[in-house]
Enzyme design. Structure first.
Site, PDB file in Angstrom:
ATOM      1  N   CYS A  90       0.959  -1.262  -0.001  1.00  0.00           N
ATOM      2  CA  CYS A  90      -0.047   0.051   0.085  1.00  0.00           C
ATOM      3  C   CYS A  90       1.042   1.490   0.119  1.00  0.00           C
ATOM      4  O   CYS A  90       0.604   2.204   0.738  1.00  0.00           O
ATOM      5  CB  CYS A  90      -1.014  -0.022   1.293  1.00  0.00           C
ATOM      6  SG  CYS A  90      -0.202  -0.321   2.780  1.00  0.00           S
ATOM      7  N   GLY A  91       1.883   1.299  -0.759  1.00  0.00           N
ATOM      8  CA  GLY A  91       2.897   2.258  -1.054  1.00  0.00           C
ATOM      9  C   GLY A  91       3.631   2.794   0.409  1.00  0.00           C
ATOM     10  O   GLY A  91       4.038   1.853   1.157  1.00  0.00           O
TER      11      GLY A  91
END
Length: 292
Positions: A90-91
């Protein structure tokens, strides 16, 4: 230089990765829709409850009869609740929360304050268990489906620690959901409770109320619920932020895969054309040699 077979194999691998990231993007989008709906339904209730507590707590913040409102004269121990997802991909979402927690812990240690961590989420726990940080409790699976029961269980433990003097303050680090493309880590002091005071107008400090049951009875019942509701609000916001961040990360990954496929295809075509040209030159050279 890579052979045509190697380039072709890499193109196929990148295409398969693109299919996976696209599927994960669609799953994250579906989960985001559900989580955001739940958050938007609950947020007005949490806001109104905070407003009610603000009105009830006017003039009693310094009253020792309400332990959850009592400010400690000296803060020596802090319980920090860190909300992180159980999964990655998720980055920078997890990293931003962890860095915020690290800075908070370092700042408090510089002041001579002991910080104990309650890790809600696998990512935060895995990171800090390898550091010299005392972890008093670990909880997983909370953000997958935030529930009031989980907020009550955690809230009661935090209240018990605060009232018994194990900790002098309780802080929560969560992801403040601003928009689909922006989620910012936030630090909130949960205990002792310091609700925002309303000023003037309806609900202001100059308005008198008649309470039934008594003012003290209402506060004794509502103050613990304030902690539970705030925790659930932070669960929802962090869960929505996780799905939004993962959706954006998978969309970027899919775009990068497509760009890489285009680049590799161009390299493949150039290498194939060079091979064809070389074969033609060999044929032409052989034909010229036979003529001579």
């Amino acid at each position: 230089m890579a052979t045509l077979r190697d380039i072709k194999r890499k193109i196929d691998a990148v295409k398969k990765t693109s299919q996976i990231t696209k599927a994960m993007n669609m799953v994250a989008a579906a989960k985001l829709r559900v989580a955001q709906q739940n958050m938007e339904k609950f947020h007005p209730y949490a806001t109104k409850f905070n407003e009610v507590i603000s009105r009830l707590a006017v003039g009693v913040e310094d009253d020792g009869s309400f332990e959850l409102l009592k400010q400690r004269e000296e803060v020596k121990n802090i319980e920090l609740v860190l909300l992180t997802p159980d999964r990655g991909l998720c980055g920078s979402f997890n990293n931003n929360l962890i860095v915020t927690a690290e800075k908070f812990i370092a700042a408090k240690k510089a002041e001579g304050i002991t910080v104990t961590l309650t890790a809600v989420g696998k990512k935060g726990y895995d990171y800090f268990r390898r550091r010299n940080i005392e972890i008093s409790k670990r909880m997983t699976g909370i953000l997958n489906k935030p529930s009031y029961d989980d907020a009550v269980d955690l809230g009661r433990e935090l209240i018990a620690k605060f009232e018994s003097g194990v900790c002098d303050e309780v802080y929560v680090i969560y992801s403040n959901f601003i928009s689909i493309v922006r989620q910012a880590p936030a630090v909130f002091r949960m205990l002792p409770i310091a609700p925002e005071k309303t000023e003037g107008g309806e609900g202001g400090s100059n308005v008198e109320y008649i309470f039934e049951p008594s003012h003290d009875a209402l506060l004794n019942d509502l103050l613990p619920n304030y902690v539970f509701i705030e925790l659930l609000e932070y669960f929802y916001q962090t869960a929505v932020g996780e799905h939004a961040a993962r959706m954006a990360a998978m969309e970027n990954a899919t775009s990068n895969c497509k760009e890489l496929v285009r680049t590799l295809t161009l390299t493949y075509n150039k290498a194939r054309q060079a091979g064809i040209t070389k074969e033609l030159m060999d044929i032409v050279g052989g034909a010229e040699a036979l003529k001579k």
